[in-house]
Design an enzyme around this catalytic site. Structure first.
Site, PDB file in Angstrom:
ATOM      1  CE  LYS A   1      -1.132  94.146 117.441  1.00 21.35           C
ATOM      2  NZ  LYS A   1      -1.328  93.568 118.765  1.00 21.35           N
TER       3      LYS A   1
ATOM      4  CE  LYS B   1       4.694  89.091 111.039  1.00 20.62           C
ATOM      5  NZ  LYS B   1       3.869  89.478 112.044  1.00 20.62           N
TER       6      LYS B   1
ATOM      7  CE  LYS C   1      -3.769  86.262 112.967  1.00 22.20           C
ATOM      8  NZ  LYS C   1      -3.566  85.499 114.137  1.00 22.20           N
TER       9      LYS C   1
HETATM   10  P1  ADP Z   1      -0.573  87.852 112.396  1.00 24.42           P
HETATM   11  O1  ADP Z   1       0.518  88.796 111.927  1.00 24.42           O
HETATM   12  O2  ADP Z   1      -1.026  86.941 111.314  1.00 24.42           O
HETATM   13  O3  ADP Z   1      -1.703  88.603 113.080  1.00 24.42           O
HETATM   14  P2  ADP Z   1       0.256  87.210 115.035  1.00 24.42           P
HETATM   15  O4  ADP Z   1       0.832  88.582 115.219  1.00 24.42           O
HETATM   16  O5  ADP Z   1      -1.027  86.865 115.727  1.00 24.42           O
HETATM   17  O6  ADP Z   1       0.088  86.922 113.483  1.00 24.42           O
HETATM   18  O7  ADP Z   1       1.379  86.158 115.422  1.00 24.42           O
HETATM   19  C1  ADP Z   1       1.227  85.032 116.236  1.00 24.42           C
HETATM   20  C2  ADP Z   1       2.568  84.373 116.360  1.00 24.42           C
HETATM   21  O8  ADP Z   1       3.030  83.889 115.076  1.00 24.42           O
HETATM   22  C3  ADP Z   1       3.661  85.297 116.877  1.00 24.42           C
HETATM   23  O9  ADP Z   1       4.473  84.590 117.808  1.00 24.42           O
HETATM   24  C4  ADP Z   1       4.465  85.665 115.653  1.00 24.42           C
HETATM   25  O10 ADP Z   1       5.820  85.879 115.958  1.00 24.42           O
HETATM   26  C5  ADP Z   1       4.290  84.452 114.751  1.00 24.42           C
HETATM   27  N1  ADP Z   1       4.228  84.874 113.345  1.00 24.42           N
HETATM   28  C6  ADP Z   1       3.186  85.501 112.750  1.00 24.42           C
HETATM   29  N2  ADP Z   1       3.435  85.748 111.439  1.00 24.42           N
HETATM   30  C7  ADP Z   1       4.672  85.277 111.197  1.00 24.42           C
HETATM   31  C8  ADP Z   1       5.508  85.226 110.031  1.00 24.42           C
HETATM   32  N3  ADP Z   1       5.096  85.691 108.863  1.00 24.42           N
HETATM   33  N4  ADP Z   1       6.720  84.661 110.144  1.00 24.42           N
HETATM   34  C9  ADP Z   1       7.146  84.145 111.321  1.00 24.42           C
HETATM   35  N5  ADP Z   1       6.412  84.157 112.467  1.00 24.42           N
HETATM   36  C10 ADP Z   1       5.198  84.709 112.411  1.00 24.42           C
END
Ligand code: ADP
Ligand code: TRP
Length: 329
Positions: free
Chosen positions: A115, A195, A198
């Site tokens: 992060k 990946k 957000k």
């Molecule tokens: P972001 O990366 O958009 O901030 P988060 O880290 O808040 O997403 O992820 C929330 C949940 O969604 C987690 O359990 C994470 O494993 C899943 N997740 C987020 N992005 C992906 C992705 N691109 N592929 C698969 N799972 C994802």
């Protein structure tokens, strides 16, 4: 012999609009698992404060995520759905766990380093994020924690902290949970091939519509193979996304069109757009209905919060006693 239902717990941060990576990587499994045990799903709003300092947005995201889950099939009679902040026992336990957590344990946190590398400010909340997450899990005596691979280390830290607490106070005050790594999809790629996240502005929303959705799908990056040439579906982002939505037969048909040539990425994107609309169409209509009744949505959170708080309080009572934490009320 009666076997006790397992407690399943997971959380999701309200730091932005949920996207299809969140759906396939987390939400779908949460909803599927709602009947497998005693499920608790919550919106990790305290966690989001580590990266979002805009009260209105945080509040709106909390309501939006509740709408999303309800529209996608979460049944509040089956699963307890609530906001993290409705359970103050979580921050109480987090403090206690923090007093047992070595600084070096946090310093090894991969997600903290990631992060920071992604540009978030290195605040103490972000640094101790896994401690709050551990409290989220331990406060309900959770057995199973369904999460994506990226959360594995946080669950390990949680297990370590539970062990440390039990050893320090010489009793089984906290239950050591297991992770339940969701393996049904690998990482969902975003429009730029990284990946979907957000933080990268490369997301496809779950409940997109009309021109903005079309624009997003059309912006998916592909290579520059000319329309008439054969293409390899297995190295293409559009096809990777199509696979999430299409049944096996449709996937095979589309893959054959890629390999035959004369089928452009524009065609594939249109196909993907149609699949997304079909897949989430019913849920989108349900969401629109729910939006007309925000009071119901708030009630779901209120009821869920109450149930979660009761469970949390029952875990906290013996912990206050053994730690010697005095309360005059
Ligand atoms: P972001 O990366 O958009 O901030 P988060 O880290 O808040 O997403 O992820 C929330 C949940 O969604 C987690 O359990 C994470 O494993 C899943 N997740 C987020 N992005 C992906 C992705 N691109 N592929 C698969 N799972 C994802
Ligand atoms: N850290 C998780 C994520 O970013 C969200 C989360 C907070 C969580 N507390 C939790 C997940 C407890 C599972 C259990 O996705």
């Amino acid at each position: 012999m009666t076997t006790k239902k397992k407690t399943i717990l997971s959380g999701i941060q309200p730091s932005g609009k949920l996207h299809i990576g969140n759906y396939f990587g987390a939400m779908r499994q949460h909803i599927e698992m709602q009947e497998m045990g005693d499920s608790f799903y919550f919106i990790a709003n305290y966690h989001s404060l580590t990266s979002l300092n805009d009260g209105e947005t945080l509040y709106q995201n909390t309501i939006d995520i509740t709408l999303d889950y309800l529209a996608l099939g979460l049944d509040p009679d089956k699963a307890t759905f609530f906001a993290q902040s409705d359970v103050p026992q979580v921050t109480e336990l987090a403090w206690m766990l923090g007093t047992l957590a070595p600084v070096s344990m946090m310093e090894k946190g991969v997600s903290y380093k990631d992060k920071i590398a992604a540009g978030l400010s290195p605040n103490i909340g972000l640094f101790t994020y896994p401690i709050l997450q551990a409290a989220d899990i331990l406060i309900y005596h959770s057995d199973l924690v369904p999460v994506g691979e990226d959360q594995k280390q946080n669950i390990e830290i949680c297990r370590d902290l539970a062990g440390k607490f039990n050893r320090a106070f010489d009793g089984e005050y906290l239950k050591i949970p297991e992770d339940y790594i969701v393996k049904s999809v690998a990482v969902v790629p975003g429009t730029d091939g990284r990946k979907m996240s957000k933080s990268y502005q490369n997301t496809i929303p779950i409940f997109g519509e009309g021109k903005p959705l079309k624009k997003t799908v059309m912006s998916i990056q592909t290579d520059s193979t000319p329309l008439e040439d054969p293409k390899d579906p297995d190295t293409d982002n559009v096809f990777a996304l199509i696979k999430l939505f299409a049944d096996k037969e449709t996937q095979d048909e589309i893959a054959a069109k890629y390999r035959a040539g004369g089928y452009g990425y524009g065609h594939a994107k249109n196909e993907l757009l149609g699949l997304i609309k079909e897949y989430f169409g019913e849920a989108l209509e349900k969401r629109k209905e729910l939006e007309k009744n925000i009071d119901y949505v708030k009630d779901v959170l209120k009821e869920g919060g109450k149930k979660a708080r009761e469970r949390a309080e029952s875990v906290m009572v013996p912990i206050r006693e053994v730690t010697g934490i005095f309360r005059s009320f």
